[in-house]
Write an enzyme that holds these catalytic residues in place. Structure first.
Site, PDB file in Angstrom:
ATOM      1  N   MET A  13       0.824  -1.213   0.000  1.00  0.00           N
ATOM      2  CA  MET A  13       0.000   0.000   0.000  1.00  0.00           C
ATOM      3  C   MET A  13       0.860   1.266   0.000  1.00  0.00           C
ATOM      4  O   MET A  13       0.651   2.171  -0.798  1.00  0.00           O
ATOM      5  CB  MET A  13      -0.944   0.004   1.206  1.00  0.00           C
ATOM      6  CG  MET A  13      -2.052  -1.009   1.149  1.00  0.00           C
ATOM      7  SD  MET A  13      -3.183  -0.757  -0.238  1.00  0.00           S
ATOM      8  CE  MET A  13      -4.080   0.696   0.286  1.00  0.00           C
ATOM      9  N   ASN A  32      11.216   3.235   5.239  1.00  0.00           N
ATOM     10  CA  ASN A  32      10.648   1.992   5.743  1.00  0.00           C
ATOM     11  C   ASN A  32      11.561   1.463   6.837  1.00  0.00           C
ATOM     12  O   ASN A  32      12.776   1.657   6.767  1.00  0.00           O
ATOM     13  CB  ASN A  32      10.560   0.961   4.600  1.00  0.00           C
ATOM     14  CG  ASN A  32       9.729  -0.250   4.991  1.00  0.00           C
ATOM     15  OD1 ASN A  32       8.517  -0.137   5.176  1.00  0.00           O
ATOM     16  ND2 ASN A  32      10.372  -1.398   5.142  1.00  0.00           N
ATOM     17  N   VAL A  74       1.690   1.662   7.754  1.00  0.00           N
ATOM     18  CA  VAL A  74       2.201   0.404   8.333  1.00  0.00           C
ATOM     19  C   VAL A  74       1.041  -0.430   8.861  1.00  0.00           C
ATOM     20  O   VAL A  74      -0.112  -0.004   8.848  1.00  0.00           O
ATOM     21  CB  VAL A  74       3.229   0.672   9.473  1.00  0.00           C
ATOM     22  CG1 VAL A  74       4.398   1.495   8.948  1.00  0.00           C
ATOM     23  CG2 VAL A  74       2.576   1.358  10.667  1.00  0.00           C
ATOM     24  N   GLY A 130      -7.470  -1.101  -2.429  1.00  0.00           N
ATOM     25  CA  GLY A 130      -6.424  -2.122  -2.479  1.00  0.00           C
ATOM     26  C   GLY A 130      -5.171  -1.577  -3.149  1.00  0.00           C
ATOM     27  O   GLY A 130      -4.994  -0.361  -3.289  1.00  0.00           O
ATOM     28  N   LYS A 183     -14.515   4.820   6.792  1.00  0.00           N
ATOM     29  CA  LYS A 183     -13.838   3.703   6.110  1.00  0.00           C
ATOM     30  C   LYS A 183     -14.308   2.371   6.694  1.00  0.00           C
ATOM     31  O   LYS A 183     -14.518   1.385   5.976  1.00  0.00           O
ATOM     32  CB  LYS A 183     -12.313   3.836   6.247  1.00  0.00           C
ATOM     33  CG  LYS A 183     -11.521   2.601   5.777  1.00  0.00           C
ATOM     34  CD  LYS A 183     -11.572   2.425   4.273  1.00  0.00           C
ATOM     35  CE  LYS A 183     -11.163   1.091   3.709  1.00  0.00           C
ATOM     36  NZ  LYS A 183      -9.979   0.422   4.109  1.00  0.00           N
ATOM     37  N   ASN A 187     -16.179  -0.698   4.706  1.00  0.00           N
ATOM     38  CA  ASN A 187     -15.816  -2.115   4.687  1.00  0.00           C
ATOM     39  C   ASN A 187     -16.976  -2.997   5.132  1.00  0.00           C
ATOM     40  O   ASN A 187     -17.143  -4.103   4.616  1.00  0.00           O
ATOM     41  CB  ASN A 187     -14.595  -2.359   5.573  1.00  0.00           C
ATOM     42  CG  ASN A 187     -13.321  -1.862   4.923  1.00  0.00           C
ATOM     43  OD1 ASN A 187     -13.342  -0.952   4.098  1.00  0.00           O
ATOM     44  ND2 ASN A 187     -12.195  -2.444   5.280  1.00  0.00           N
ATOM     45  N   TYR A 191     -18.641  -6.035   3.007  1.00  0.00           N
ATOM     46  CA  TYR A 191     -18.969  -7.394   3.456  1.00  0.00           C
ATOM     47  C   TYR A 191     -20.395  -7.754   3.021  1.00  0.00           C
ATOM     48  O   TYR A 191     -20.654  -8.854   2.532  1.00  0.00           O
ATOM     49  CB  TYR A 191     -18.916  -7.492   4.985  1.00  0.00           C
ATOM     50  CG  TYR A 191     -17.577  -7.832   5.588  1.00  0.00           C
ATOM     51  CD1 TYR A 191     -16.456  -7.039   5.352  1.00  0.00           C
ATOM     52  CD2 TYR A 191     -17.432  -8.929   6.434  1.00  0.00           C
ATOM     53  CE1 TYR A 191     -15.243  -7.337   5.943  1.00  0.00           C
ATOM     54  CE2 TYR A 191     -16.213  -9.233   7.032  1.00  0.00           C
ATOM     55  CZ  TYR A 191     -15.125  -8.437   6.785  1.00  0.00           C
ATOM     56  OH  TYR A 191     -13.925  -8.732   7.376  1.00  0.00           O
TER      57      TYR A 191
END
Ligand code: NDP
Length: 478
Positions: A13, A32, A74, A130, A183, A187, A191
């Site tokens: 991502m 990172n 992260v 995604g 958000k 989601n 579902y």
């Protein structure tokens, strides 16, 4: 300092978001924990734009223009706190930390408060779409202070997906946890959408007797109409796919146990706290969990029930048409429930969320992107006070036209023993809302009987209790 934005956390991502910023002309500092990921990104994609590779937090922060904008991408949970603790001491007043991970909105509220006290803006931003979305344009749901959006918003608008009318799929959602809350509900709706599509597939397969390839074609044709959506589109792709090793339909060689990462469960947990009936989302979460209970399912295989007998010819295709109606009506109910939850969250936390704007930024980029979100946007834009999507005239009319077929499908599924928790829950919700009288009156009586919980009457103000254990006379409760 030359970078306008920084991204730390360069797994799929973060890497793709960083590339998206760079491709849009921004200079991007990248960092990172494990430096090899940073170097790999610059080596592989360095020619896509301007990257500044940073190997330490200090280097990263030093590379950023002020006010600094740094995106954390992260693993959600403790790693996010660890990264915040690492960077916050290096930042100054007015800098902005953006958490693009799938954080729980309560964590975002806590982090926002802590950082605000240190003079740092914290933007919890839901990102959907995604890996591909992150690279080519996600739907972005940023919360946090309005002030932070003035500096950050234009950059997010640049990298976000664009709806058909050209507007970017991002907007300031509201203070502190509002973005991650929205958000989360996104989601949850995802579902429910997936579960409803899966039920439609099951009905077409077991009652209409269609093959996976035929169902793929059916979905493709539905995708040209009001069900036009990314999830219908990819479902057709999955159903049309043949397993290379066996030559069988892919869907027949995959185990029927669905996994979940938790955002659907959060949606339901929070809905329970807020007292919002999101039965469609709850059934979708429970359907996944039922699918995973191998021992329970094994122990129940011999329970009696009908074996579905497929229809033939014109009857099968007439049934398929009815399934389209049932799927659409159930989908409208899921969105009705999801938007109700957003409204309830907005009221409980004082977020002042614009529901029309939420529908607008879900039109492209995110997993639940769908043509009909433009109509949801229009419904809320013209009537922001709309209590329920079902009370919108147009949606109400459509459901009215679909409801005979919807009932027929749920009844046929029950008769033939095909489980449709999503369709059936949606229909019950619809009938529950339209009921003149609900049996809740009896529930009040029961509660008063065993717990003296009192009840309200239809004809008089006040709370009452009946002396059930005595002469059954009624007393007014203090
Ligand atoms: P992961 O969730 O797999 O997280 C891996 C990244 O987190 C790596 O960069 C890793 O660094 C870093 N990390 C883990 N622990 C720590 C720590 N303690 N300190 C510092 N860095 C740490 O990556 P994804 O790219 O899949 O997702 C990133 C975020 O985006 C998550 O919150 C996820 O929920 C969210 N998200 C993901 C979507 C998806 O489709 N995958 C969609 C939308 C949101 P290292 O390389 O050093 O191990």
């Amino acid at each position: 300092a030359t970078a306008q934005i920084g991204v730390t956390g360069l797994a799929v991502m973060g890497r793709n978001l960083a590339r998206n910023f760079a491709r849009n002309g921004f200079t991007v500092a990248v960092h990172n924990r494990t430096a090899s990921r940073t170097d790999a990104l610059v080596k592989e994609f360095g020619d896509e734009g301007t990257f500044v590779a940073a190997h330490t937090p200090e280097e990263f922060v030093a590379a950023l223009e002020r006010p600094r904008r740094l995106v954390i991408m992260v693993k959600a949970g403790d790693p996010t706190d660890a990264v915040i603790q690492e960077f916050a001491p290096l930042l100054e007043d007015g800098d902005v930390i953006i958490d693009g991970g799938n954080a729980h909105f309560e964590d975002t509220r806590r982090r926002e408060k802590e950082l605000r006290e240190r003079g740092i803006h914290f933007v919890g931003a839901g990102v959907s779409g995604g890996e591909e979305g992150a690279l080519h344009g996600p739907s972005i749901m940023p919360g946090g202070s309005a002030e932070s959006y003035t500096s950050l918003g234009p950059m997010l608008e640049k990298i976000a997906a664009k709806a058909k009318d050209g507007t970017p799929c991002t907007a300031h959602i509201g203070p502190d946890g509002a973005g991650h809350f929205v958000k989360m509900v996104h989601n949850g709706i995802e579902y429910a959408d997936m579960q409803l599509i899966a039920e439609a597939y099951d009905l077409l397969r077991r009652i209409a007797g269609y093959s996976p390839a035929q169902i793929a074609d059916t979905f493709r044709s539905w995708n040209t109409g009001r069900l036009d959506s990314y999830l219908i589109e990819i479902t057709a792709e999955v159903l049309a796919h043949t397993d290379a090793a066996t030559g069988k339909p892919f869907v027949d060689v995959v185990q029927d146990r669905a996994e979940q990462k938790g955002t659907g469960r959060w949606t339901v947990q929070i809905a329970l706290d807020l007292g919002v009936p999101v039965s469609g989302i709850a059934e979708a979460v429970f359907a996944r969990s039922l699918s995973g209970h191998a021992d329970l399912r094994e122990a129940s295989r011999e329970l009696p029930g009908p074996v579905a007998k497929p229809l033939e010819g014109a009857e099968a295709s007439a049934f398929a048409d009815r399934v389209e109606q049932a799927l659409y009506a159930s989908k409208v109910v899921s969105y009705t429930q999801g938007f109700h939850q957003i409204r309830a969250g907005s009221e409980a936390y004082d977020w002042d969320i614009d529901l029309g704007s939420v529908a607008a930024i879900w039109r492209a980029g995110c997993i639940i992107r769908a043509a009909f979100l433009d109509r949801i946007r229009a419904a809320y834009d013209s009537r922001p006070e709309l209590v329920s999507l079902l009370s919108d005239e147009e949606f109400g009319r459509e459901i009215g036209a679909a409801q005979d077929d919807w009932r027929a499908v749920v009844a046929e599924a029950a008769r033939q023993g095909v489980p449709t928790p999503g369709f059936a829950a949606a229909l019950s919700y619809y009938d529950g809302l339209r009921a003149d009288r609900l049996p809740a009156a009896l529930t009040q009586g029961q509660r008063d009987f065993f717990g003296a919980h009192t009840y309200r009457r239809t004809d008089r103000e006040g709370s009452f209790h009946t002396l059930w254990g005595g002469d059954r006379s009624e007393v007014e409760a203090g």
